[in-house]
Design an enzyme around this catalytic site. Structure first.
Site, PDB file in Angstrom:
ATOM      1  N   GLY A 181     -12.897  24.096  43.004  1.00 48.22           N
ATOM      2  CA  GLY A 181     -11.760  24.942  42.659  1.00 48.22           C
ATOM      3  C   GLY A 181     -10.466  24.445  43.271  1.00 48.22           C
ATOM      4  N   SER A 233     -14.936  24.461  37.198  1.00 45.70           N
ATOM      5  CA  SER A 233     -14.984  25.539  38.188  1.00 45.70           C
ATOM      6  C   SER A 233     -14.395  26.840  37.658  1.00 45.70           C
ATOM      7  CB  SER A 233     -14.204  25.117  39.435  1.00 45.70           C
ATOM      8  OG  SER A 233     -13.977  26.233  40.260  1.00 45.70           O
ATOM      9  N   HIS A 237     -22.768  24.515  49.467  1.00 41.31           N
ATOM     10  CA  HIS A 237     -21.326  24.604  49.218  1.00 41.31           C
ATOM     11  C   HIS A 237     -20.554  23.649  50.145  1.00 41.31           C
ATOM     12  CE1 HIS A 237     -18.769  27.532  46.835  1.00 41.31           C
ATOM     13  NE2 HIS A 237     -17.841  26.850  47.457  1.00 41.31           N
TER      14      HIS A 237
END
Ligand code: FNR
Length: 426
Positions: free
Chosen positions: A92, A119, A319
């Site tokens: 992002g 994203s 992540h």
């Protein structure tokens, strides 16, 4: 390979070939805020470091005299043949790295036939990115919003945009304890960055209108400050808002109106649903017929549940160490997950993949493909679409050479036999 020949024939590359070099280049190219957002992890960044270090627990045992002159890097993934075992992980707020953001990444991915996972927190609406990608393979990543209508709308748009699969990211129902961002008091979303999928969405527009009608936005604090740094973002948002029919007037009207602020506040309201459970996951089938993968799976039990729930694949990911510090490194989590999944669905892995040799290890331990993240973000920061393209080409080239030098000719040949655990590392 072509990359190697170009390298030794004196053609100067646009980006460094090592991850350390990329990180250094990005740090130089970016503001302190932007670099911190890209490079930072959660807490003391133990997991971010461990993701990379854990690859060192494995060693490739090269084989000799096996005729590796012809190599085929392609894989089967969700019923399609892909040129290489790489995908671009969803990242992002790429406007922090480069003004062309997702559009530049999409162009590079399409030219290399590497699937790009768009994203949910993109800086450009998916329709705009897809238009720049020609026929390039794309998937869409969803953060399960608190608004089901919005989820349904995102997935409708993803289908209409020719996305081939949906990746639901499950590790960000709360935003992690991101220490670098905390120290700099930096959260891009409050400046209207990384919310282009929302501000271009008709259902989101309704949610914003409702909020304004209720008068919540006028009273709500804190306001989005329109300071020197966020003016550009506000202008971009106003433009998006106009395109989405949120405002009818000109740009000046839009900027004066409370809508950009209302949009940010609405986004903060609906971004995620921390109450989500396995019972809710089935709902995704009401919204799309596309293959669905769950991203952020680290426990073998959860991998099993994903398969039982009829999911089409999983992405082993933490992540990039941005959510749970001290969480298990992905390459350490992979073997038990691969054993449990037993080939029933493809397993992708990201978090710590820094080059082609890492991909060889991940595939040997049961991954079907790997996701590149920060390396391409840094390439984007240094040299836009060219930078992304070079980073991805380098990863593919290193994979090809490592595969061949280890005595293998295709990803399908790789298995546990190709490796041994490092004898000195627990
Ligand atoms: C991410 N990641 C991410 N994941 C996701 O599902 N949606 C997103 O919008 C983002 N955004 C994002 C931004 C930035 C700046 C980073 C670094 C990461 C996580 C990403 O998909 C992937 O899991 C990690 O990047 C993998 O870690 P490494 O290999 O990049 O360290």
């Amino acid at each position: 390979s072509a990359v190697y020949r170009a390298g030794i024939s004196g053609t100067r590359p646009a980006v460094p070939s090592t991850f350390a070099g990329l990180e250094q280049g990005a740090r130089r190219a970016l503001s302190a805020d932007a670099f911190a957002y890209l490079a930072g992890g959660a807490g003391a960044e133990h997991t971010m470091a461990a993701n990379v270090e854990a690859f060192g627990r494995w060693q490739v045992i090269p084989r000799v005299l096996r005729d590796v002159a012809e190599r085929d890097l392609s894989i089967d993934l969700l019923g399609r043949r892909r040129a290489t075992p790489f995908v671009l992980a969803p990242l992002g707020v790429m406007e922090l790295a480069h003004r062309d953001a997702d559009v530049a990444v999409g162009r590079a991915a399409a030219a290399l036939d590497v699937p790009y996972i768009l994203s949910n927190q993109a800086s450009r609406p998916m329709e705009e990115v897809v238009a720049a990608m020609g026929g390039g393979a794309r998937w869409f990543q969803l953060y399960w919003s608190a608004s089901d209508d919005l989820n349904a709308s995102f997935l409708r748009r993803a289908e209409a945009s020719g996305c081939e699969a949906i990746v639901i990211t499950l590790d960000t129902h709360l935003l992690g304890w991101r220490t670098r961002d905390l120290d700099l008091a930096f959260l891009p979303f409050t400046r209207g960055q990384g919310i282009a999928q929302y501000t271009s969405d008709p259902v989101f527009a309704d949610l914003v209108r409702e909020r304004v009608k209720r008068g919540v936005s006028d009273a709500a604090a804190p306001a989005v400050k329109v300071n020197a740094k966020s003016v550009a973002a506000a202008v971009g948002m106003a433009r998006e808002a106009r395109r989405a029919g949120l405002v009818d007037g000109g740009l000046a009207d839009a900027l004066r109106s409370p809508l950009p602020r209302a949009a940010v506040e609405t986004f903060l309201d609906v971004f995620a649903d921390p109450s989500l459970t396995w019972d809710d996951i089935a709902k995704v089938r009401e919204w799309t017929d596309l293959p669905v993968l769950l991203k952020g799976v680290l426990h073998p039990e959860d991998a099993e549940r994903a398969v039982d729930a009829g999911m089409d694949g999983i992405v082993v990911s933490n992540h990039g160490g941005r959510q749970v510090d001290r969480s298990v490194p992905t390459i350490s989590a992979l073997p038990a997950i691969a054993e449990r999944v037993a080939g029933r669905v493809p397993i992708l892995l990201d978090s710590g993949v820094r080059g082609g040799a890492d991909a060889v290890i991940a595939l040997s331990l049961g991954a079907t493909a790997v996701g590149l993240g920060r390396p391409y973000a840094y390439g984007l920061a240094i040299a836009g679409a060219t930078g992304v393209s070079e980073v991805v080409r380098n990863a593919i080239a290193e994979f090809d050479l490592t595969l061949g030098l280890a005595g293998y000719t295709s990803p399908a040949d790789l298995g546990p036999d190709a490796l041994r655990p490092h004898p000195l590392v627990e």
